[in-house]
Design an enzyme around this catalytic site. Structure first.
Site, PDB file in Angstrom:
ATOM      1  CG  HIS A  10      -1.708  -1.355   1.246  1.00 37.83           C
ATOM      2  ND1 HIS A  10      -2.754  -1.696   0.418  1.00 37.83           N
ATOM      3  CD2 HIS A  10      -1.471  -2.465   2.016  1.00 37.83           C
ATOM      4  CE1 HIS A  10      -3.152  -2.935   0.703  1.00 37.83           C
ATOM      5  NE2 HIS A  10      -2.385  -3.431   1.655  1.00 37.83           N
ATOM      6  CD  GLU A  24      -2.008  -3.649   5.136  1.00 37.24           C
ATOM      7  OE1 GLU A  24      -3.148  -3.427   4.710  1.00 37.24           O
ATOM      8  OE2 GLU A  24      -1.240  -4.484   4.642  1.00 37.24           O
ATOM      9  CG  HIS A  78       0.721  -6.624   2.591  1.00 40.07           C
ATOM     10  ND1 HIS A  78      -0.253  -5.880   2.005  1.00 40.07           N
ATOM     11  CD2 HIS A  78       1.678  -6.830   1.642  1.00 40.07           C
ATOM     12  CE1 HIS A  78       0.073  -5.632   0.743  1.00 40.07           C
ATOM     13  NE2 HIS A  78       1.241  -6.200   0.491  1.00 40.07           N
ATOM     14  CD  GLU A 148      -1.472 -10.053   5.084  1.00 36.22           C
ATOM     15  OE1 GLU A 148      -1.411  -9.073   5.863  1.00 36.22           O
ATOM     16  OE2 GLU A 148      -2.088 -10.029   4.000  1.00 36.22           O
TER      17      GLU A 148
HETATM   18 ZN   LIG Z   1      -2.146  -5.227   2.776  1.00 33.97          ZN
END
Ligand SMILES: [Zn+2]
Length: 276
Positions: A10, A24, A78, A148
């Site tokens: 992102h 995030e 992420h 993640e």
């Molecule tokens: Zn993400």
């Protein structure tokens, strides 16, 4: 030289999941920057980032960059989100590759380091090694994975995300895993030769001692020595007044002490320098 592309997910107009201070895009960049710093300070490796600031970068721009630069490994970072109770760490490779692929082998090395160095220590659940059809793992021509780190939507994970030690340990774990997976060569110390014993030749001169920890329990001190050794830092244990001190060395030149302090800090170790 081996080149790793770190891809903080992102950025810019795409905030990813969550809201500040658990937005995030911001947290992804924080972790990726720490991984970069650890890799560069510890291993012979070249690191490219898909972004180093809060800017918008499309998914295809990320994989195009990796493919055009011919990097050796693509690692996307992420944070997760879901129902309030969902939490933990998980990592992904591309869904259409085998469990014996290079991508899986490197990912497994990262996974093992994260399990051993972070999950147990912080009580973060392991959601496992997974596969998915994400753009960045599908369209990158080289081995790749997407991590993640934790859930920005879960209050327990938020507490970890807000804890700098957690990110430091996570960065070390990811860096060590990448290094194992890619067979990176560990840098030799470039600092001055440690001379931790009291300087006998010039007793009046000021020395700067670099210390990583002081412990009442000898086993805690030797455990820290082991961690430092595996991160490439030779140490000396000194004890006085019932306190065990883990020391890297004493430097006559303050700049050398500061350089070592910075290296240790970016490797995730608590460190302080004092004059002797
Ligand atoms: Zn993400």
């Amino acid at each position: 030289m081996v080149t790793v592309l770190l891809d903080p997910g992102h950025g810019g107009t795409d905030g990813g999941a969550g809201t500040a201070p658990y937005l995030e895009k911001t947290r992804n960049l924080e972790v990726a920057s720490k991984v970069r710093d650890y890799l560069l300070s510890t291993f012979v490796v070249n690191v490219i980032m898909s972004r180093t600031t809060d800017k918008t970068v499309s998914l295809s721009a990320r994989t195009n960059l990796a493919n055009q630069q011919g990097v050796d490994y693509f690692l996307s970072i992420h944070h997760n989100s879901g129902t309030p109770s969902a939490r933990g760490y998980e990592d992904f490779t591309y869904i259409n590759i085998s469990d014996t692929s290079t991508s899986d082998r490197i990912r497994n090395a990262i996974h093992t380091e994260v399990v051993n160095r972070v999950l147990g220590k912080y009580g973060l659940p392991n959601r496992g090694k997974k596969k998915a059809n994400f753009h960045v793992v599908r369209e990158s021509n080289m081995p790749s994975a997407l991590l993640e780190i934790g859930f920005v939507s879960n209050t327990s994970d938020q507490r970890l995300i807000a804890n700098p030690a957690f990110y430091n340990d996570m960065a070390v774990a990811i860096g060590e895993g990448v290094a194992k997976g890619l067979g990176l060569v560990r840098k030799k110390s470039t600092a001055a030769t440690p001379s931790p014993s009291a300087p006998s030749i010039a007793p009046s001169k000021t020395f700067y001692r670099v210390q990583v920890g002081a412990y009442k329990e000898r086993t805690n001190a030797t455990a820290m020595q082991t961690r430092l050794k595996s991160a490439g830092f030779p140490t000396v244990l000194s004890s006085s007044n019932g306190i065990y001190r883990v020391q890297i060395g004493a430097y006559g030149n303050k700049d050398n002490a500061t350089t070592m302090e910075r290296r240790l800090r970016s490797a995730g170790f608590p460190v302080f320098v004092y004059q002797v």
